[in-house]
Design a protein around this motif. Structure first.
Motif, PDB file in Angstrom:
ATOM      1  N   THR A  27      28.074  23.277 -18.175  1.00  0.00           N
ATOM      2  CA  THR A  27      26.730  22.814 -17.829  1.00  0.00           C
ATOM      3  C   THR A  27      26.658  21.295 -17.840  1.00  0.00           C
ATOM      4  OG1 THR A  27      25.756  24.822 -18.794  1.00  0.00           O
ATOM      5  CG2 THR A  27      24.281  22.946 -18.442  1.00  0.00           C
ATOM      6  N   ALA A  82      18.103  19.130 -26.384  1.00  0.00           N
ATOM      7  CA  ALA A  82      17.974  20.580 -26.206  1.00  0.00           C
ATOM      8  C   ALA A  82      18.832  21.344 -27.214  1.00  0.00           C
ATOM      9  CB  ALA A  82      18.372  20.967 -24.788  1.00  0.00           C
ATOM     10  N   LEU A 116      16.906  18.889 -17.265  1.00  0.00           N
ATOM     11  CA  LEU A 116      15.973  19.937 -17.678  1.00  0.00           C
ATOM     12  C   LEU A 116      16.030  21.124 -16.717  1.00  0.00           C
ATOM     13  CD1 LEU A 116      12.869  17.782 -18.694  1.00  0.00           C
ATOM     14  CD2 LEU A 116      14.377  19.084 -20.226  1.00  0.00           C
ATOM     15  N   LEU A 117      16.120  20.835 -15.423  1.00  0.00           N
ATOM     16  CA  LEU A 117      16.172  21.905 -14.423  1.00  0.00           C
ATOM     17  C   LEU A 117      17.454  22.721 -14.546  1.00  0.00           C
ATOM     18  CD1 LEU A 117      14.970  23.275 -11.935  1.00  0.00           C
ATOM     19  CD2 LEU A 117      16.075  21.535 -10.520  1.00  0.00           C
ATOM     20  N   LYS A 124      17.594  24.782 -17.689  1.00  0.00           N
ATOM     21  CA  LYS A 124      16.731  25.955 -17.540  1.00  0.00           C
ATOM     22  C   LYS A 124      17.433  27.030 -16.711  1.00  0.00           C
ATOM     23  CE  LYS A 124      12.688  28.111 -17.689  1.00  0.00           C
ATOM     24  NZ  LYS A 124      12.080  28.595 -18.958  1.00  0.00           N
ATOM     25  N   LEU A 125      18.028  26.626 -15.589  1.00  0.00           N
ATOM     26  CA  LEU A 125      18.709  27.586 -14.707  1.00  0.00           C
ATOM     27  C   LEU A 125      19.919  28.226 -15.385  1.00  0.00           C
ATOM     28  CD1 LEU A 125      18.564  25.627 -11.306  1.00  0.00           C
ATOM     29  CD2 LEU A 125      17.211  27.637 -11.968  1.00  0.00           C
ATOM     30  N   GLY A 168      20.214  28.650 -18.615  1.00  0.00           N
ATOM     31  CA  GLY A 168      19.816  29.356 -19.834  1.00  0.00           C
ATOM     32  C   GLY A 168      20.323  28.713 -21.104  1.00  0.00           C
TER      33      GLY A 168
END
Length: 211
Positions: free
Chosen positions: A126, A163, A203-204, A207-208, A210
């Motif tokens: 990620t 996060a 952030l996007l 989120k995608l 997880g």
């Protein structure tokens, strides 16, 4: 008898430069310490170690990731400076940024493919996806506007570590943004834009994915 002072025509008067203000020297140190290359090591290690059951294996994944995301791109820049192709480590001249960006994106993409092949940690994958997407947008933007790479890099790092671990990285983010403006490397708008690009993208993608 009147005394005369004779000054040799070849003699040069050396005027020592005035020391820079304390806040400018401090900004320079902050900018160097929190540069994209410097923060990549603790960032990747912290991401790799997050909730890792096997710390040694996690560190091995971190080393593999660092080779592609940091060591390779930094070596490209250092060699470029040594050969006179690049003006400085910070790549201050906007016209010189395309080459390092393209090399960095290619190297990071190769690192992501390696992590996928060896089934590396999802969090590291990620982090590399965020790096690649942010770099592509910064590359396009920097062709016509000198957006802040420092602010963008730390914005993405601060967002992901916040996060995972909480808001401990936020003071560092504000410090490096301040330093780039004080050093007159960027305008306030360029720093804000660089930060927002990585923060919103991070952030996007988090989120995608997880995370």
């Amino acid at each position: 008898m009147q005394k005369h002072l004779a000054v040799d025509a070849d003699e040069h008067i050396i005027i020592e430069p005035q020391p820079k203000p304390v806040h400018v020297r401090m900004a320079r140190h902050v900018s160097n310490i929190l540069s994209p290359a410097s923060i990549s090591l603790p960032f990747i290690v912290l991401v790799a170690l997050y909730r890792a059951s096997d710390k040694l294996t996690a560190l091995l994944y971190a080393l593999i990731t660092l080779f592609f995301v940091s060591v390779g791109p930094l070596a490209y820049i250092v060699i470029g400076v040594h050969l006179g192709k690049l003006s400085d480590i910070d790549i201050s001249r906007r016209s010189e940024r395309a080459g390092p960006f393209l090399f960095g994106i290619s190297s990071t993409l190769a690192g992501l493919l390696v992590l996928l092949l060896i089934q590396g940690p999802k969090n590291l994958q990620t982090a590399l996806i965020i790096t690649i997407v942010s770099a592509i947008i910064l590359l396009i933007t920097t062709l016509w506007w000198k957006i802040s790479i420092h602010a963008s890099s730390l914005g993405g790092v601060a967002t992901m570590l916040t996060a995972l671990y909480g808001a401990a990285m936020l003071p560092c983010f504000f410090l490096v943004s301040w330093s780039r403006v004080v050093l007159r490397r960027h305008t306030i708008l360029q720093v804000i834009a660089g930060s927002l690009v990585s923060i919103v993208l991070s952030l996007l993608i988090l989120k995608l994915r997880g995370v």
